[in-house]
Scaffold this motif. Structure first.
Motif, short mmCIF file in Angstrom:
data_model
loop_
_atom_site.label_atom_id
_atom_site.label_comp_id
_atom_site.label_asym_id
_atom_site.label_seq_id
_atom_site.Cartn_x
_atom_site.Cartn_y
_atom_site.Cartn_z
N MET A 150 8.60 -6.93 11.81
CA MET A 150 7.67 -6.36 10.84
C MET A 150 7.00 -5.12 11.41
O MET A 150 6.46 -5.15 12.52
CB MET A 150 6.59 -7.39 10.48
N LEU A 151 7.04 -4.04 10.65
CA LEU A 151 6.39 -2.79 11.04
C LEU A 151 4.99 -2.77 10.46
O LEU A 151 4.80 -2.82 9.24
CB LEU A 151 7.20 -1.59 10.54
N ASP A 152 4.01 -2.71 11.34
CA ASP A 152 2.61 -2.65 10.93
C ASP A 152 2.29 -1.19 10.61
O ASP A 152 2.20 -0.35 11.51
CB ASP A 152 1.71 -3.17 12.05
N THR A 153 2.12 -0.88 9.33
CA THR A 153 1.92 0.51 8.91
C THR A 153 0.51 1.01 9.17
O THR A 153 0.23 2.20 8.98
CB THR A 153 2.26 0.67 7.42
N GLN A 154 -0.39 0.15 9.60
CA GLN A 154 -1.74 0.57 9.97
C GLN A 154 -1.83 0.91 11.45
O GLN A 154 -2.41 1.93 11.83
CB GLN A 154 -2.75 -0.53 9.63
N LEU A 155 -1.26 0.04 12.29
CA LEU A 155 -1.37 0.22 13.74
C LEU A 155 -0.18 0.96 14.35
O LEU A 155 -0.27 1.41 15.49
CB LEU A 155 -1.51 -1.15 14.42
N GLY A 156 0.93 1.05 13.61
CA GLY A 156 2.11 1.69 14.18
C GLY A 156 2.77 0.85 15.25
O GLY A 156 3.30 1.37 16.23
N VAL A 157 2.74 -0.47 15.07
CA VAL A 157 3.35 -1.39 16.02
C VAL A 157 4.35 -2.28 15.29
O VAL A 157 4.37 -2.35 14.06
CB VAL A 157 2.30 -2.28 16.72
N VAL A 158 5.19 -2.95 16.06
CA VAL A 158 6.15 -3.90 15.54
C VAL A 158 5.76 -5.30 15.98
O VAL A 158 5.36 -5.50 17.14
CB VAL A 158 7.58 -3.56 16.01
N ARG A 159 5.86 -6.24 15.07
CA ARG A 159 5.69 -7.66 15.39
C ARG A 159 7.06 -8.30 15.20
O ARG A 159 7.57 -8.37 14.08
CB ARG A 159 4.67 -8.32 14.45
N ALA A 160 7.67 -8.75 16.29
CA ALA A 160 9.04 -9.28 16.24
C ALA A 160 9.09 -10.66 16.89
O ALA A 160 8.57 -10.85 17.99
CB ALA A 160 10.00 -8.33 16.96
N PRO A 207 0.84 -1.21 0.00
CA PRO A 207 0.00 0.00 0.00
C PRO A 207 0.87 1.25 0.00
O PRO A 207 2.08 1.20 0.23
CB PRO A 207 -0.79 -0.13 1.30
N GLU A 208 0.25 2.39 -0.23
CA GLU A 208 0.99 3.65 -0.32
C GLU A 208 1.72 3.97 0.98
O GLU A 208 2.83 4.52 0.95
CB GLU A 208 0.03 4.79 -0.68
N ALA A 209 1.13 3.64 2.13
CA ALA A 209 1.78 3.94 3.41
C ALA A 209 3.12 3.21 3.52
O ALA A 209 4.10 3.76 4.02
CB ALA A 209 0.87 3.55 4.57
N ALA A 210 3.17 1.96 3.05
CA ALA A 210 4.41 1.19 3.10
C ALA A 210 5.42 1.74 2.09
O ALA A 210 6.62 1.85 2.39
CB ALA A 210 4.12 -0.28 2.83
N ILE A 211 4.96 2.08 0.89
CA ILE A 211 5.86 2.61 -0.14
C ILE A 211 6.45 3.94 0.30
O ILE A 211 7.64 4.23 0.08
CB ILE A 211 5.11 2.75 -1.48
N SER A 212 5.63 4.76 0.96
CA SER A 212 6.12 6.04 1.46
C SER A 212 7.24 5.84 2.48
O SER A 212 8.24 6.58 2.48
CB SER A 212 4.96 6.82 2.09
N LEU A 213 7.09 4.84 3.34
CA LEU A 213 8.15 4.54 4.31
C LEU A 213 9.42 4.07 3.60
O LEU A 213 10.53 4.45 3.99
CB LEU A 213 7.67 3.47 5.29
N MET A 214 9.27 3.24 2.59
CA MET A 214 10.44 2.75 1.85
C MET A 214 11.29 3.91 1.34
O MET A 214 12.52 3.86 1.38
CB MET A 214 10.00 1.90 0.66
N ARG A 215 10.63 4.94 0.83
CA ARG A 215 11.35 6.08 0.27
C ARG A 215 12.13 6.83 1.34
O ARG A 215 13.19 7.41 1.06
CB ARG A 215 10.37 7.06 -0.40
N ARG A 216 11.63 6.84 2.58
CA ARG A 216 12.20 7.71 3.61
C ARG A 216 13.08 6.97 4.62
O ARG A 216 13.71 7.61 5.46
CB ARG A 216 11.06 8.41 4.35
N LEU A 217 13.12 5.63 4.55
CA LEU A 217 13.96 4.88 5.48
C LEU A 217 15.44 4.99 5.10
O LEU A 217 15.78 5.13 3.92
CB LEU A 217 13.55 3.41 5.47
N PRO A 218 16.33 4.89 6.09
CA PRO A 218 17.76 4.79 5.78
C PRO A 218 18.10 3.35 5.43
O PRO A 218 17.43 2.41 5.85
CB PRO A 218 18.42 5.20 7.09
N TYR A 219 19.15 3.16 4.65
CA TYR A 219 19.64 1.82 4.32
C TYR A 219 21.16 1.81 4.48
O TYR A 219 21.80 2.86 4.59
CB TYR A 219 19.25 1.45 2.89
N LEU A 220 21.72 0.61 4.51
CA LEU A 220 23.17 0.45 4.57
C LEU A 220 23.72 0.20 3.17
O LEU A 220 22.99 -0.22 2.27
CB LEU A 220 23.54 -0.72 5.48
#
Length: 401
Positions: free
Chosen positions: A252-262, A179-192
């Protein structure tokens, strides 16, 4: 360098990567007092030396009572004594004399689970309302920068947004179902850098690498972060922060709830958590199938809290960078290599040497990174040389010519 936050109680591995249930369920264990009115009214068993009771002549065993009547009387008194002993034991233990029937107990458990699920839903709604993607991105950047500062990653290892060489293939991401929320995060995340991210030496989690969505392979694997072909794609609003090997970790970052499932891929999740139980029990015959979507049963943690805990754990040296990711917990009890005692001793020496060196080089307030790197390289070479010599000696003793 920011100050280390206040000290917190020791938390065993897998913290800070794994967390317990989202809810802290308060269990109210109310027990009645061990001594209460029953003892006061009934007194103690046995004869009372201070009793004023005196048997009359008619109460003697030579009276006209038949033998059968006497036997019945003794039996009645034995029964009463048994009942008094049972009641007194029950009063002292504090438990009810009668346990609930199986059907009643099941109803109570179902009511309790329904209450916990309602609390979980409320907590999820609160997390979604408080979720700020910019805050989470900032914390991830801080965590990567911390690992560079501590010497785990080389300087210049972080690739900051915007990403142009290469960019995120947004068209492919949409085709894969993000979804767009996940794609938006991809653009703004840092990477190595690719060289660092694919190096076992720079793993921060065992057998796990960080996701890099500027690479199409990671885009595809992010929808299917499993080594098994028969597993379905994960829910599209979940964005894996890492990509595990067969025995790695899922974060996993849940882009709907703003939580992490680890959770670790090496073992099943706790079946007593409300996150697990909300989806129903799993029969033995259903375990393989349920394993394909076990991320839905994983404990939830607010994303901002999750990455803040990572920063705290490493900044406070409760978890160690640089050394093998399986040995990052310096205070872990009961862990020992399966191969030999000499290996355990060298592992502990490596941890203690690293801790000492961080403090000698001014961590965190007067940190001298270059001095630390130079000294650690010397000490690491010495430890590795002795480890190699010990391994060769052990091998020759186990497998003599």
């Amino acid at each position: 360098m920011a100050e280390v936050p206040y000290a917190r109680p020791y938390k065993p591995y897998p913290w800070p990567w794994g967390h317990p249930s989202f809810l802290t369920v308060a269990v109210d264990e109310r027990r009645r007092e061990a001594k209460y009115w029953l003892d006061a009214d009934l007194g103690e068993d046995g004869d009372d030396e201070n009793s004023e009771y005196c048997p009359s002549e008619s109460s003697s065993t030579s009276s006209g009572s038949s033998g059968s009547d006497s036997s019945t009387g003794d039996s009645d008194w034995d029964t009463i004594d048994d009942e008094l002993a049972y009641l007194r034991t029950d009063a002292e233990s504090g438990w009810r004399a009668m346990s609930p029937t199986p059907s009643l107990k099941k109803l109570e458990e179902e009511d309790e689970l329904a209450r916990q699920i309602e609390q979980l839903i409320t907590a999820e709604q609160d997390a979604a309302a408080a979720y700020n993607p910019e805050e989470v991105i900032s914390l991830i950047i801080q965590f990567y920068e911390l690992l560079v500062t501590m010497g785990h990653y080389p300087e210049g290892s972080i690739r900051y947004p915007p990403h142009t060489d290469p960019p995120v293939n947004e068209e492919l991401a949409a085709q894969l179902g993000y979804p767009e929320a996940a794609i938006s995060l991809m653009r703004r995340l840092p990477y190595l850098t690719r060289e660092v991210n694919t190096s076992d030496q720079h793993e921060i989690l065992p057998r796990t690498r960080l996701a890099d969505y500027t690479h199409e392979r990671d885009l595809e694997e992010g929808r299917h972060p499993y080594p098994y072909d028969d597993y379905p794609d994960i829910d599209p609003w979940l964005l894996p922060v890492v990509l595990p090997g067969r025995d790695g970790w899922n974060i996993m970052l849940d882009t709907q709830l703003g939580v992490v499932r680890a959770y670790s891929t090496r073992g099943w999740l706790r079946e007593d958590s409300v996150e697990w139980r909300r989806h129903g029990d799993v029969l033995d015959s259903q375990f393989d199938e349920a394993g394909k979507t076990q991320y839905r049963r994983a404990p939830l943690v607010r994303a901002a809290h999750y990455f803040s805990e990572l920063i705290y754990a490493y900044r406070s040296l409760k978890r160690l960078p640089i050394i093998d990711a399986d040995r990052s917990e310096p205070y872990r009890e009961g862990h020992s290599p399966s191969y030999s005692k000499w290996a355990l001793n060298l592992e502990r020496e490596e941890q203690e040497t690293l801790l000492t060196l961080y403090r000698e080089c001014g961590w965190p307030d007067e940190w001298r990174r270059a001095e630390f790197i130079k000294k650690w390289q010397v000490k690491k070479r010495d430890i590795d040389a002795r480890s190699r010599a010990a391994w060769e000696k052990d091998y020759k003793e186990r497998f003599p010519d």
